[in-house]
Design a protein around this motif. Structure first.
Motif, PDB file in Angstrom:
ATOM      1  N   GLY A 183       0.398   9.861  -4.382  1.00 38.40           N
ATOM      2  CA  GLY A 183      -0.860   9.630  -5.101  1.00 38.40           C
ATOM      3  C   GLY A 183      -1.011   8.176  -5.507  1.00 38.40           C
ATOM      4  N   ASN A 184      -0.457   7.315  -4.675  1.00 40.27           N
ATOM      5  CA  ASN A 184      -0.366   5.932  -5.110  1.00 40.27           C
ATOM      6  C   ASN A 184      -1.206   4.965  -4.267  1.00 40.27           C
ATOM      7  OD1 ASN A 184       0.443   3.721  -6.466  1.00 40.27           O
ATOM      8  ND2 ASN A 184       2.630   4.288  -6.456  1.00 40.27           N
ATOM      9  N   GLN A 185      -2.485   4.979  -4.520  1.00 44.43           N
ATOM     10  CA  GLN A 185      -3.393   4.080  -3.798  1.00 44.43           C
ATOM     11  C   GLN A 185      -3.074   2.624  -4.127  1.00 44.43           C
ATOM     12  OE1 GLN A 185      -5.763   5.210  -1.776  1.00 44.43           O
ATOM     13  NE2 GLN A 185      -6.350   7.257  -2.453  1.00 44.43           N
ATOM     14  N   LYS A 186      -2.711   2.417  -5.394  1.00 42.18           N
ATOM     15  CA  LYS A 186      -2.427   1.047  -5.844  1.00 42.18           C
ATOM     16  C   LYS A 186      -1.247   0.463  -5.080  1.00 42.18           C
ATOM     17  CE  LYS A 186      -3.930   0.280 -10.545  1.00 42.18           C
ATOM     18  NZ  LYS A 186      -3.494   0.377 -11.928  1.00 42.18           N
ATOM     19  N   ALA A 187      -0.218   1.307  -4.914  1.00 42.26           N
ATOM     20  CA  ALA A 187       0.977   0.858  -4.195  1.00 42.26           C
ATOM     21  C   ALA A 187       0.620   0.487  -2.761  1.00 42.26           C
ATOM     22  CB  ALA A 187       2.029   1.947  -4.206  1.00 42.26           C
ATOM     23  N   LEU A 188      -0.271   1.270  -2.176  1.00 40.81           N
ATOM     24  CA  LEU A 188      -0.696   0.988  -0.803  1.00 40.81           C
ATOM     25  C   LEU A 188      -1.410  -0.364  -0.738  1.00 40.81           C
ATOM     26  CD1 LEU A 188      -1.061   1.940   2.138  1.00 40.81           C
ATOM     27  CD2 LEU A 188      -3.109   3.142   1.440  1.00 40.81           C
ATOM     28  N   ALA A 189      -2.277  -0.592  -1.740  1.00 42.18           N
ATOM     29  CA  ALA A 189      -3.014  -1.863  -1.775  1.00 42.18           C
ATOM     30  C   ALA A 189      -2.060  -3.034  -1.946  1.00 42.18           C
ATOM     31  CB  ALA A 189      -4.032  -1.817  -2.910  1.00 42.18           C
ATOM     32  N   SER A 190      -1.071  -2.879  -2.849  1.00 46.37           N
ATOM     33  CA  SER A 190      -0.194  -4.029  -3.067  1.00 46.37           C
ATOM     34  C   SER A 190       0.756  -4.218  -1.874  1.00 46.37           C
ATOM     35  CB  SER A 190       0.564  -3.921  -4.382  1.00 46.37           C
ATOM     36  OG  SER A 190       1.563  -2.973  -4.268  1.00 46.37           O
ATOM     37  N   PHE A 191       1.097  -3.116  -1.208  1.00 43.84           N
ATOM     38  CA  PHE A 191       1.922  -3.232   0.009  1.00 43.84           C
ATOM     39  C   PHE A 191       1.170  -4.058   1.060  1.00 43.84           C
ATOM     40  CE2 PHE A 191       2.830  -1.732   4.324  1.00 43.84           C
ATOM     41  CZ  PHE A 191       4.210  -1.906   4.388  1.00 43.84           C
ATOM     42  N   SER A 192      -0.122  -3.764   1.221  1.00 41.29           N
ATOM     43  CA  SER A 192      -0.922  -4.496   2.218  1.00 41.29           C
ATOM     44  C   SER A 192      -0.997  -5.977   1.843  1.00 41.29           C
ATOM     45  CB  SER A 192      -2.356  -3.973   2.275  1.00 41.29           C
ATOM     46  OG  SER A 192      -2.378  -2.606   2.129  1.00 41.29           O
ATOM     47  N   ARG A 193      -1.189  -6.210   0.524  1.00 46.77           N
ATOM     48  CA  ARG A 193      -1.313  -7.597   0.077  1.00 46.77           C
ATOM     49  C   ARG A 193      -0.013  -8.359   0.336  1.00 46.77           C
ATOM     50  NH1 ARG A 193      -3.810  -6.112  -4.361  1.00 46.77           N
ATOM     51  NH2 ARG A 193      -1.884  -6.130  -5.565  1.00 46.77           N
ATOM     52  N   GLU A 194       1.087  -7.762  -0.098  1.00 41.17           N
ATOM     53  CA  GLU A 194       2.394  -8.436   0.059  1.00 41.17           C
ATOM     54  C   GLU A 194       2.715  -8.728   1.516  1.00 41.17           C
ATOM     55  OE1 GLU A 194       5.275  -5.859  -1.746  1.00 41.17           O
ATOM     56  OE2 GLU A 194       4.243  -6.061  -3.679  1.00 41.17           O
ATOM     57  N   ASN A 195       2.313  -7.804   2.378  1.00 44.20           N
ATOM     58  CA  ASN A 195       2.638  -7.972   3.793  1.00 44.20           C
ATOM     59  C   ASN A 195       1.533  -8.642   4.572  1.00 44.20           C
ATOM     60  OD1 ASN A 195       5.326  -6.634   4.426  1.00 44.20           O
ATOM     61  ND2 ASN A 195       4.324  -5.190   3.053  1.00 44.20           N
ATOM     62  N   ASP A 196       0.508  -9.078   3.822  1.00 46.55           N
ATOM     63  CA  ASP A 196      -0.583  -9.795   4.452  1.00 46.55           C
ATOM     64  C   ASP A 196      -1.205  -8.963   5.588  1.00 46.55           C
ATOM     65  OD1 ASP A 196      -2.261 -11.906   4.677  1.00 46.55           O
ATOM     66  OD2 ASP A 196      -0.994 -13.030   6.080  1.00 46.55           O
ATOM     67  N   LEU A 197      -1.381  -7.681   5.300  1.00 47.85           N
ATOM     68  CA  LEU A 197      -1.925  -6.790   6.326  1.00 47.85           C
ATOM     69  C   LEU A 197      -3.407  -6.536   6.085  1.00 47.85           C
ATOM     70  CD1 LEU A 197       0.997  -4.221   6.470  1.00 47.85           C
ATOM     71  CD2 LEU A 197       0.372  -5.861   8.242  1.00 47.85           C
ATOM     72  N   THR A 198      -4.169  -6.641   7.153  1.00 48.19           N
ATOM     73  CA  THR A 198      -5.590  -6.355   7.025  1.00 48.19           C
ATOM     74  C   THR A 198      -5.805  -4.836   7.072  1.00 48.19           C
ATOM     75  OG1 THR A 198      -5.711  -6.697   9.391  1.00 48.19           O
ATOM     76  CG2 THR A 198      -6.449  -8.513   8.005  1.00 48.19           C
ATOM     77  N   THR A 199      -6.999  -4.411   6.697  1.00 44.93           N
ATOM     78  CA  THR A 199      -7.228  -2.961   6.596  1.00 44.93           C
ATOM     79  C   THR A 199      -7.094  -2.250   7.942  1.00 44.93           C
ATOM     80  OG1 THR A 199      -9.530  -3.531   6.708  1.00 44.93           O
ATOM     81  CG2 THR A 199      -8.674  -2.862   4.536  1.00 44.93           C
ATOM     82  N   ASP A 200      -7.333  -2.966   9.038  1.00 46.18           N
ATOM     83  CA  ASP A 200      -7.289  -2.232  10.313  1.00 46.18           C
ATOM     84  C   ASP A 200      -5.879  -1.793  10.705  1.00 46.18           C
ATOM     85  OD1 ASP A 200      -6.424  -4.698  11.098  1.00 46.18           O
ATOM     86  OD2 ASP A 200      -7.575  -4.750  12.961  1.00 46.18           O
TER      87      ASP A 200
END
Ligand SMILES: [Fe+2]
Ligand SMILES: [Fe+2]
Length: 487
Positions: free
Chosen positions: A230-247
């Motif tokens: 249930g951790n949307q925030k964790a997903l967002a910060s994971f993407s940010r840290e790894n410099d991953l775009t939404t695609d």
């Protein structure tokens, strides 16, 4: 006189260095049951003894009979007495002195885990050879299909039977998705070099599909883990840290995956409109010629799609952008003016599969490059540029299986081995280090295990072979499988 004695490897090395030779009369195995030295092999160089020593074996038993034992530099048979030790020569006395130590070491050596019946291995061998056969058929069918597509386009000025291609490719894709580690079974045929464009289309489809499946699975697990928690925030910060775009987080469903595979298959379809003289030119292309080649993607390829009223965006993007940039300022990319961020993941995968296949294929103007060097080069060029490319390349390495099951590799020890599983890889050696066929079937070696001796790693400097290439060296149990599954 027949007798046997356990002698230290160091002493035996000394004897051979002094011009003597040894035939043990007893097979020598390592702790894992792998045959290191055949009983009838005449040891005349220290190389094999050093290999045995590298295996952690410090002493071996030598039988003395008419046909085995130790000979000095003049060819004189040196007898052994049953109580151990030799009866002449300096090194012999040292052996006697060391005997207690040697016996102690022998006791410490782990027990062998050798199973001569090994019915399970035989089953596995049959399975591998059967899948190889199916892969060959699928590959040939797909190749015939792309041949037909290109000749239809040539004849009609742009039209081809899309439904036929779709059916054919879905057959290949099902094989690639449903067979465990299927891609690696295709490699034998994948790197042949006749009819380059036909092979290339099937290869890029197979390589691209394997990477995409792996990547998709990896990301769906990752996303599911985050969402389950249930951790949307964790997903967002994971993407940010790894410099991953939404695609990166696009989950491709079964139908999407089939369309993308079809796109991989047809990615170079526009090349049918470029002249063969330019495509097969041996030297460097002129500016004008390169401009013409470039058109195969964004101009000719797009034209063919329009002619056939194909609007699928996966297909369109792959055909149009598969030479687009994978990172900012990448050179020699086209069409011009496209941002690397705008290139979808599946197109990026297509481009990497395309480069890999082009580099590892033999052409009229170049030799095929070694697959491992090509993967290393791809990592060097792309992995540091951004995290997404790094993730794709990891999926790449995991999927392609440098050593296909059923292929033959050289080990660093000089032995030949049959690949049972491409991950690891897990190998079944069948010769000794002098390439003499082993009489007994050893246990398989998992080279990925940390405790596996480095001499059992694949010798990457030597090319991978097929069982047919080394048929005469195969032990009878392998020859039986190969001939039973042959066409
Ligand atoms: Fe292309
Ligand atoms: Fe291509």
């Amino acid at each position: 006189m027949v007798g046997s004695s356990r002698l230290s490897i160091d002493d035996l090395i000394q004897i051979v260095s002094n011009g003597g030779c040894i035939k043990t009369g007893i097979d020598v195995y390592n702790a894992k049951g792998t045959l290191l030295l055949d009983r009838d092999y005449l040891v005349e160089t220290t190389k094999i003894l050093n290999v045995i020593k590298d295996n952690g074996v410090n002493s071996i038993t030598v039988n003395s009979s008419e046909n085995s034992g130790i000979w000095d530099k003049d060819g004189k048979h040196i007898g052994l007495d049953a109580g151990g030790g030799l009866d002449s020569d300096d090194s012999i006395n040292r052996s006697k002195v060391n005997e207690d130590k040697v016996k102690q070491e022998a006791l410490q050596e782990p027990a062998l885990s050798f199973d001569p019946s090994a019915g399970e291995i035989e089953k596995k061998l049959y399975k591998i050879e059967e899948i190889k056969k199916t892969a060959k058929v699928k590959y040939a069918e797909a190749k015939e299909n792309v041949k037909k597509v290109l000749s239809d386009i040539r004849e009609t000025g742009g039209k081809f039977d899309y439904t036929e291609v779709e059916n054919n490719v879905s057959d290949l894709v099902s094989f690639l998705t449903e067979t465990d580690n299927a891609f690696s079974f295709l490699t034998k045929e994948l790197f042949s070099y006749d009819d380059y464009l036909y092979n290339h289309s099937v290869n890029v489809c197979a390589i691209g599909t394997a990477i995409l499946n792996r990547f998709n699975k990896h990301f769906s697990n990752l996303i599911n883990d985050f969402l389950r928690a249930g951790n949307q925030k964790a997903l967002a910060s994971f993407s940010r840290e790894n410099d991953l775009t939404t695609d990166c987080f696009t989950l491709f469903q079964k139908d999407d995956l089939s369309d993308i595979s079809l796109g991989f298959f047809l990615h170079d379809i526009g090349k049918v409109m470029v002249s063969d003289t330019i495509l097969n030119k041996q030297g460097k292309l002129t500016y004008k010629e390169f401009e013409e080649v470039k058109k195969h993607s964004f101009e000719y390829g797009t034209f063919i799609l329009e002619e056939n009223k194909l609007k699928n965006s996966y297909l369109k993007n792959i055909i149009k952008y598969h030479h687009g940039p994978l990172f900012e300022y990448e050179e020699r990319c086209y069409p011009e003016g496209v941002e690397f961020n705008a290139i979808p993941i599946y197109v990026k995968i297509c481009k990497l599969a395309d480069i890999f296949d082009a580099m590892t294929s033999k052409r009229c103007y170049k030799e095929a490059f070694n697959q491992i060097n090509v993967v290393t080069d791809l990592f060097r060029t792309y992995a540091q540029k951004n995290r997404l490319l790094q993730l794709i390349l990891h999926s790449f390495v995991k999927s392609i299986g440098i050593y296909p099951p059923g292929s033959i590799v050289y080990l660093k020890s000089g032995q030949l081995a049959y690949v049972l599983h491409s991950e690891g890889p897990i190998l079944l050696p069948f010769t000794d280090s002098a390439q003499i066929t082993l009489k007994k079937q050893p246990d398989p070696i998992d080279t990925a295990r940390r405790d596996t001796n480095k001499i059992y790693q694949v010798d990457a400097s030597r090319s991978v072979k097929t069982p047919t290439d080394v048929y005469d060296l195969l032990p009878s149990y392998l020859q039986k499988v190969i001939s039973k599954t042959a066409d």
